[in-house]
Design a protein around this motif. Structure first.
Motif, PDB file in Angstrom:
ATOM      1  N   LYS A 150       0.826  -1.204   0.000  1.00 39.56           N
ATOM      2  CA  LYS A 150       0.000   0.000   0.000  1.00 39.56           C
ATOM      3  C   LYS A 150       0.865   1.261   0.000  1.00 39.56           C
ATOM      4  O   LYS A 150       0.542   2.242  -0.649  1.00 39.56           O
ATOM      5  N   ALA A 151       1.963   1.223   0.749  1.00 37.94           N
ATOM      6  CA  ALA A 151       2.838   2.398   0.827  1.00 37.94           C
ATOM      7  C   ALA A 151       3.476   2.719  -0.520  1.00 37.94           C
ATOM      8  O   ALA A 151       3.628   3.886  -0.873  1.00 37.94           O
ATOM      9  N   ASN A 152       3.879   1.694  -1.253  1.00 38.51           N
ATOM     10  CA  ASN A 152       4.474   1.874  -2.585  1.00 38.51           C
ATOM     11  C   ASN A 152       3.646   1.092  -3.592  1.00 38.51           C
ATOM     12  O   ASN A 152       4.068   0.087  -4.118  1.00 38.51           O
ATOM     13  N   HIS A 153       2.443   1.567  -3.875  1.00 34.06           N
ATOM     14  CA  HIS A 153       1.518   0.806  -4.708  1.00 34.06           C
ATOM     15  C   HIS A 153       1.726   0.995  -6.209  1.00 34.06           C
ATOM     16  O   HIS A 153       1.088   0.309  -7.004  1.00 34.06           O
ATOM     17  N   ASN A 154       2.614   1.879  -6.610  1.00 29.75           N
ATOM     18  CA  ASN A 154       2.995   2.024  -8.018  1.00 29.75           C
ATOM     19  C   ASN A 154       4.282   2.846  -8.100  1.00 29.75           C
ATOM     20  O   ASN A 154       4.782   3.319  -7.079  1.00 29.75           O
ATOM     21  N   ILE A 155       4.827   3.027  -9.300  1.00 25.56           N
ATOM     22  CA  ILE A 155       6.113   3.738  -9.403  1.00 25.56           C
ATOM     23  C   ILE A 155       5.975   5.222  -9.122  1.00 25.56           C
ATOM     24  O   ILE A 155       6.959   5.876  -8.809  1.00 25.56           O
ATOM     25  N   GLU A 156       4.773   5.759  -9.198  1.00 27.78           N
ATOM     26  CA  GLU A 156       4.603   7.172  -8.887  1.00 27.78           C
ATOM     27  C   GLU A 156       4.693   7.438  -7.388  1.00 27.78           C
ATOM     28  O   GLU A 156       5.014   8.536  -6.968  1.00 27.78           O
ATOM     29  N   SER A 157       4.433   6.435  -6.565  1.00 21.17           N
ATOM     30  CA  SER A 157       4.572   6.587  -5.118  1.00 21.17           C
ATOM     31  C   SER A 157       5.935   6.079  -4.631  1.00 21.17           C
ATOM     32  O   SER A 157       6.215   6.093  -3.447  1.00 21.17           O
ATOM     33  N   TYR A 158       6.765   5.647  -5.553  1.00 19.79           N
ATOM     34  CA  TYR A 158       8.061   5.047  -5.252  1.00 19.79           C
ATOM     35  C   TYR A 158       9.124   6.140  -5.202  1.00 19.79           C
ATOM     36  O   TYR A 158       9.276   6.905  -6.152  1.00 19.79           O
ATOM     37  N   ASP A 159       9.851   6.250  -4.110  1.00 22.09           N
ATOM     38  CA  ASP A 159      10.883   7.276  -3.934  1.00 22.09           C
ATOM     39  C   ASP A 159      12.212   6.767  -4.497  1.00 22.09           C
ATOM     40  O   ASP A 159      12.925   6.025  -3.834  1.00 22.09           O
ATOM     41  N   LEU A 160      12.530   7.145  -5.724  1.00 21.70           N
ATOM     42  CA  LEU A 160      13.751   6.667  -6.376  1.00 21.70           C
ATOM     43  C   LEU A 160      15.007   7.089  -5.638  1.00 21.70           C
ATOM     44  O   LEU A 160      15.955   6.320  -5.521  1.00 21.70           O
ATOM     45  N   ALA A 161      15.038   8.316  -5.135  1.00 17.33           N
ATOM     46  CA  ALA A 161      16.233   8.832  -4.466  1.00 17.33           C
ATOM     47  C   ALA A 161      16.532   8.079  -3.176  1.00 17.33           C
ATOM     48  O   ALA A 161      17.685   7.921  -2.793  1.00 17.33           O
ATOM     49  N   GLU A 162      15.497   7.612  -2.506  1.00 14.63           N
ATOM     50  CA  GLU A 162      15.658   6.927  -1.222  1.00 14.63           C
ATOM     51  C   GLU A 162      15.318   5.445  -1.311  1.00 14.63           C
ATOM     52  O   GLU A 162      14.917   4.832  -0.322  1.00 14.63           O
ATOM     53  N   ALA A 163      15.490   4.842  -2.481  1.00 17.26           N
ATOM     54  CA  ALA A 163      15.074   3.456  -2.694  1.00 17.26           C
ATOM     55  C   ALA A 163      15.744   2.485  -1.729  1.00 17.26           C
ATOM     56  O   ALA A 163      15.072   1.653  -1.120  1.00 17.26           O
ATOM     57  N   GLN A 164      17.048   2.578  -1.557  1.00 15.94           N
ATOM     58  CA  GLN A 164      17.733   1.623  -0.684  1.00 15.94           C
ATOM     59  C   GLN A 164      17.243   1.755   0.750  1.00 15.94           C
ATOM     60  O   GLN A 164      16.978   0.760   1.418  1.00 15.94           O
ATOM     61  N   THR A 165      17.094   2.981   1.230  1.00 15.80           N
ATOM     62  CA  THR A 165      16.598   3.200   2.588  1.00 15.80           C
ATOM     63  C   THR A 165      15.176   2.657   2.731  1.00 15.80           C
ATOM     64  O   THR A 165      14.849   1.996   3.714  1.00 15.80           O
ATOM     65  N   THR A 166      14.338   2.902   1.730  1.00 13.79           N
ATOM     66  CA  THR A 166      12.963   2.411   1.757  1.00 13.79           C
ATOM     67  C   THR A 166      12.942   0.893   1.791  1.00 13.79           C
ATOM     68  O   THR A 166      12.203   0.294   2.568  1.00 13.79           O
ATOM     69  N   HIS A 167      13.756   0.252   0.968  1.00  7.98           N
ATOM     70  CA  HIS A 167      13.817  -1.207   0.967  1.00  7.98           C
ATOM     71  C   HIS A 167      14.241  -1.732   2.332  1.00  7.98           C
ATOM     72  O   HIS A 167      13.684  -2.695   2.837  1.00  7.98           O
ATOM     73  N   LYS A 168      15.222  -1.073   2.953  1.00  7.11           N
ATOM     74  CA  LYS A 168      15.692  -1.516   4.269  1.00  7.11           C
ATOM     75  C   LYS A 168      14.609  -1.351   5.326  1.00  7.11           C
ATOM     76  O   LYS A 168      14.447  -2.203   6.195  1.00  7.11           O
ATOM     77  N   LEU A 169      13.854  -0.245   5.256  1.00  8.68           N
ATOM     78  CA  LEU A 169      12.765  -0.039   6.211  1.00  8.68           C
ATOM     79  C   LEU A 169      11.717  -1.123   6.063  1.00  8.68           C
ATOM     80  O   LEU A 169      11.232  -1.675   7.045  1.00  8.68           O
ATOM     81  N   PHE A 170      11.351  -1.441   4.826  1.00 10.12           N
ATOM     82  CA  PHE A 170      10.368  -2.484   4.610  1.00 10.12           C
ATOM     83  C   PHE A 170      10.933  -3.834   5.020  1.00 10.12           C
ATOM     84  O   PHE A 170      10.216  -4.685   5.515  1.00 10.12           O
ATOM     85  N   LYS A 171      12.223  -4.047   4.831  1.00  7.37           N
ATOM     86  CA  LYS A 171      12.838  -5.305   5.242  1.00  7.37           C
ATOM     87  C   LYS A 171      12.722  -5.457   6.753  1.00  7.37           C
ATOM     88  O   LYS A 171      12.385  -6.521   7.254  1.00  7.37           O
ATOM     89  N   ARG A 172      12.988  -4.361   7.471  1.00  5.36           N
ATOM     90  CA  ARG A 172      12.867  -4.400   8.928  1.00  5.36           C
ATOM     91  C   ARG A 172      11.431  -4.715   9.337  1.00  5.36           C
ATOM     92  O   ARG A 172      11.180  -5.354  10.338  1.00  5.36           O
ATOM     93  N   ASN A 173      10.470  -4.269   8.523  1.00  5.10           N
ATOM     94  CA  ASN A 173       9.059  -4.533   8.799  1.00  5.10           C
ATOM     95  C   ASN A 173       8.582  -5.811   8.106  1.00  5.10           C
ATOM     96  O   ASN A 173       7.406  -5.999   7.882  1.00  5.10           O
ATOM     97  N   GLN A 174       9.537  -6.661   7.719  1.00 12.87           N
ATOM     98  CA  GLN A 174       9.284  -7.985   7.141  1.00 12.87           C
ATOM     99  C   GLN A 174       8.672  -7.930   5.757  1.00 12.87           C
ATOM    100  O   GLN A 174       8.032  -8.870   5.334  1.00 12.87           O
ATOM    101  N   VAL A 175       8.833  -6.832   5.021  1.00 15.62           N
ATOM    102  CA  VAL A 175       8.312  -6.793   3.666  1.00 15.62           C
ATOM    103  C   VAL A 175       9.311  -7.380   2.710  1.00 15.62           C
ATOM    104  O   VAL A 175       8.959  -8.049   1.760  1.00 15.62           O
ATOM    105  N   LEU A 176      10.598  -7.182   2.946  1.00 17.40           N
ATOM    106  CA  LEU A 176      11.611  -7.800   2.087  1.00 17.40           C
ATOM    107  C   LEU A 176      12.144  -9.041   2.753  1.00 17.40           C
ATOM    108  O   LEU A 176      12.353  -9.087   3.897  1.00 17.40           O
TER     109      LEU A 176
END
Length: 109
Positions: free
Chosen positions: A83-109
């Motif tokens: 829901k937080a990143n439901h398409n590429i328009e809501s996807y933060d390209l500049a902070e992609a690695q940080t976003t992936h790590k946050l979701f990983k911590r929340n068990q998304v990755l």
């Protein structure tokens, strides 16, 4: 079509461009692939054989056969991130690695 590749410690991201416009993102983390485009986000795991898609228009759908308890477990693990990143328009390209790590911590990755 042009493809940019980004290697992270946990996986590899590919950004797909057509005429310099971002049309899709694929993140590979182990057996799991995460997809984003203009309409939806999708998570597909080849080992556990689940495939789910989320769009702000049609909500969550399962493209694989899942039992009800399996659907509930997958929703708990992935739905908030989808829901937080439901398409590429809501996807933060500049902070992609940080976003992936946050979701990983929340068990998304």
């Amino acid at each position: 079509m042009d493809i940019e590749k980004y290697n992270y410690s946990f996986g590899t991201e590919y950004r797909v461009f057509k005429d310099k416009v971002l049309i899709g993102i694929v993140l590979q983390v182990g057996d799991t692939n995460y997809y984003w485009n203009k309409q939806y986000t999708r998570i597909k795991n080849s080992f556990h054989e689940f495939d789910m898609i989320y769009s702000s228009v049609f909500g969550l759908r399962f493209l694989s056969e899942e039992r009800e308890y399996g659907k509930e477990a997958l929703k708990i693990l992935f739905l908030n991130g989808m829901k937080a990143n439901h398409n590429i328009e809501s996807y933060d390209l500049a902070e992609a690695q940080t976003t992936h790590k946050l979701f990983k911590r929340n068990q998304v990755l």
